[in-house]
Motif scaffolding. Structure first.
Motif, PDB file in Angstrom:
ATOM      1  N   VAL A 182       7.465  66.186  27.189  1.00 33.66           N
ATOM      2  CA  VAL A 182       8.026  65.323  26.142  1.00 33.66           C
ATOM      3  C   VAL A 182       7.010  64.238  25.794  1.00 33.66           C
ATOM      4  CG1 VAL A 182       9.917  63.753  25.560  1.00 33.66           C
ATOM      5  CG2 VAL A 182      10.360  65.734  27.035  1.00 33.66           C
ATOM      6  N   ALA A 183       6.745  64.093  24.502  1.00 29.94           N
ATOM      7  CA  ALA A 183       5.818  63.039  24.055  1.00 29.94           C
ATOM      8  C   ALA A 183       6.552  62.083  23.128  1.00 29.94           C
ATOM      9  CB  ALA A 183       4.635  63.660  23.316  1.00 29.94           C
ATOM     10  N   LEU A 184       6.177  60.811  23.209  1.00 28.06           N
ATOM     11  CA  LEU A 184       6.671  59.820  22.247  1.00 28.06           C
ATOM     12  C   LEU A 184       5.466  59.288  21.476  1.00 28.06           C
ATOM     13  CD1 LEU A 184       8.923  57.933  21.111  1.00 28.06           C
ATOM     14  CD2 LEU A 184       8.359  56.352  22.968  1.00 28.06           C
ATOM     15  N   ILE A 185       5.578  59.305  20.150  1.00 30.72           N
ATOM     16  CA  ILE A 185       4.473  58.827  19.313  1.00 30.72           C
ATOM     17  C   ILE A 185       4.920  57.595  18.544  1.00 30.72           C
ATOM     18  CG2 ILE A 185       2.944  59.418  17.380  1.00 30.72           C
ATOM     19  CD1 ILE A 185       3.215  62.360  18.141  1.00 30.72           C
ATOM     20  N   THR A 186       4.216  56.480  18.737  1.00 29.01           N
ATOM     21  CA  THR A 186       4.472  55.326  17.867  1.00 29.01           C
ATOM     22  C   THR A 186       3.518  55.472  16.677  1.00 29.01           C
ATOM     23  OG1 THR A 186       2.792  53.805  18.725  1.00 29.01           O
ATOM     24  CG2 THR A 186       4.875  53.903  19.951  1.00 29.01           C
ATOM     25  N   GLY A 187       3.969  55.072  15.497  1.00 32.47           N
ATOM     26  CA  GLY A 187       3.110  55.244  14.308  1.00 32.47           C
ATOM     27  C   GLY A 187       3.076  56.691  13.848  1.00 32.47           C
ATOM     28  N   ILE A 188       4.178  57.401  14.048  1.00 30.90           N
ATOM     29  CA  ILE A 188       4.214  58.847  13.724  1.00 30.90           C
ATOM     30  C   ILE A 188       4.093  59.113  12.220  1.00 30.90           C
ATOM     31  CG2 ILE A 188       6.769  59.055  13.560  1.00 30.90           C
ATOM     32  CD1 ILE A 188       6.355  61.770  15.153  1.00 30.90           C
ATOM     33  N   VAL A 220       8.684  66.496  20.676  1.00 24.58           N
ATOM     34  CA  VAL A 220       8.033  65.286  20.154  1.00 24.58           C
ATOM     35  C   VAL A 220       9.074  64.308  19.596  1.00 24.58           C
ATOM     36  CG1 VAL A 220       6.398  64.398  18.450  1.00 24.58           C
ATOM     37  CG2 VAL A 220       5.917  66.570  19.624  1.00 24.58           C
ATOM     38  N   HIS A 221       8.990  63.070  20.075  1.00 22.83           N
ATOM     39  CA  HIS A 221       9.805  61.994  19.527  1.00 22.83           C
ATOM     40  C   HIS A 221       8.873  61.009  18.832  1.00 22.83           C
ATOM     41  CE1 HIS A 221      13.521  63.072  21.691  1.00 22.83           C
ATOM     42  NE2 HIS A 221      12.677  63.499  22.631  1.00 22.83           N
ATOM     43  N   GLY A 222       9.333  60.456  17.730  1.00 23.86           N
ATOM     44  CA  GLY A 222       8.489  59.496  17.027  1.00 23.86           C
ATOM     45  C   GLY A 222       9.273  58.250  16.661  1.00 23.86           C
TER      46      GLY A 222
END
Ligand code: NAP
Ligand code: GDD
Length: 347
Positions: free
Chosen positions: A7-13, A32-34
């Motif tokens: 599981v990845a979290l992206i800020t600025g997606i 993917v979570h953004g």
């Protein structure tokens, strides 16, 4: 057997890199979570159109959450709910010129944003979350001598660069003090089809595409002599991912080790539509003329000059080549061609 997906979290997606990274990680099988900000228009998520999945999609792999990196509570809620293995922190006020207009805001987002997330990771129970910080070649200031690498000194020349330097040191501090797996990618300029329209490369390729169609108009720019190490953004996503997969947390320069001026970029972009340029004057009086019809097509004007500009950047990516087995795939000429052709297609 059910596969356990990372599981990845992206800020600025919604930005250039965030959207490319989301695409890259989905292809690798990640969930993917953004984090996206609330905006009054729908087109803020335009860069995600190709991979967007609505709530009715079966086996959904991409999720967007409202939040803001300056709002620690919204970040805490999202991180607690999504329990990511890896956080890719891209969110920033990323425009250097605008950082002179809005230094306090830029520092709040670009420094405290990273700090908020690092603090949440440090206190997070039950899981070690890896953290990638989007540091920048701007932190070095102007190159004097050899290509810049991980050991080069920093001398930031803008509020943007200074605030990114604080995020860089915080990322190192949390690694050293609390054993957080936190890494800096010191990325040099990377461009492409998704580049924001107000950065100089995209501003040029959009104008060139319009000029190709309408055969008229003048492009107003600032400092044409500034040199940058321009790479192709999709090549850089692999490097970013590899930084977080490396056996221990470290900082890496990601670049091409070449440097071209804004003027070089202009010449190459116009070449792609068969227009030769002749330059006259210097500094704020410089113009570029279409060799064929003798009309001015580019003007350098004071308005686009910065109070302080980094004149030259070139990065030495030897460490990434050796430890991550990474190297850039796209050279300057190819990059310009990709961008011009994409904007011609879009017009
Ligand atoms: P970008 O296109 O400007 O994207 C920035 C992203 O951050 C956007 O999604 C933006 O959301 C989001 N954002 C801004 N303020 C936020 C906030 N307060 N809370 C949550 N999200 C926020 O930048 P980029 O070119 O993709 O660059 C990605 C990162 O790498 C940035 O940190 C940049 O400083 C750094 N960097 C970029 C380069 C480069 O050449 N591209 C090189 C070195 C480092 P909206 O869409 O709502 O504005
Ligand atoms: N944006 C812009 N607009 N820049 C211009 C213009 C213009 O009209 N005319 C000349 N330039 C010059 C700038 O003065 C600068 O020297 C150079 O073109 C590149 O400017 P940008 O494309 O805005 O990029 P940047 O190098 O300032 O910053 C980008 O790269 C950094 C990495 O080195 C951003 O993506 C930053 O977020 C990133 O950290």
């Amino acid at each position: 057997m059910k596969i356990k997906r990372k599981v990845a979290l992206i800020t600025g997606i919604t930005g250039q890199d965030g959207s490319l990274m989301a695409e890259y990680l989905l292809k690798k099988g990640y969930i993917v979570h953004g984090i996206k900000r609330r905006t009054s228009t729908l087109n803020a998520t335009e860069r995600l159109d190709r991979i967007y999945q609505d709530k009715f999609t079966k086996n959904k792999k991409l999720y967007l959450h409202y939040g803001d990196v300056t709002d620690a509570l919204s970040c805490l809620k999202i991180i607690s709910e999504t329990k990511p293995d890896e956080i890719y922190h891209f969110a920033a006020q990323s425009h250097v010129a605008i950082s002179f207009e809005m230094p306090v805001y830029t520092t709040t987002v670009d420094s405290l944003g990273a700090l908020n997330i690092l603090e949440i990771i440090r206190n997070f129970k039950g899981k070690k979350i890896k953290f990638y910080n989007a540091a920048t070649s701007e932190m070095y200031g102007t190159l004097n001598g050899k290509s810049l690498d991980e050991k080069s000194n920093f001398k930031p020349q803008s509020p943007y660069a200074s605030s990114k330097l604080l995020s860089y040191w915080l990322t190192r501090n949390y690694r050293d003090a609390y054993k957080v797996f936190s890494c800096n990618g010191i990325l040099f300029n990377h461009e492409g089809e998704n580049r924001g329209e107000t950065f100089v490369t995209r501003k040029i390729t959009r104008f060139v595409a319009k000029y190709n169609k309408y055969k008229s108009g003048i492009l107003y720019l600032g400092n044409l002599s500034a040199k940058r190490d321009w790479g192709y953004a999709p090549d850089y996503m692999e490097a970013i991912w590899k930084i977080l997969q490396y056996k221990k947390p470290e900082d890496f320069v990601i670049a091409t080790n070449t440097s071209y001026s804004v003027k070089d970029f202009l010449i190459e972009a116009f070449n792609n539509i068969g227009v030769k340029l002749i330059f006259k004057g210097s500094g704020i009086n410089q113009v570029a003329i279409n060799k064929k019809n003798k009309k001015i097509v580019v003007k350098s004007i004071k308005y686009y000059y910065r109070p302080n500009d980094v004149e030259n950047l070139k990065g030495n990516y030897t460490k990434a080549r050796k430890l991550l087995k990474w190297k850039p795939k796209t050279n300057f000429k190819k990059l310009v061609k990709i961008m011009v052709q994409n904007d011609i297609k879009n017009i």
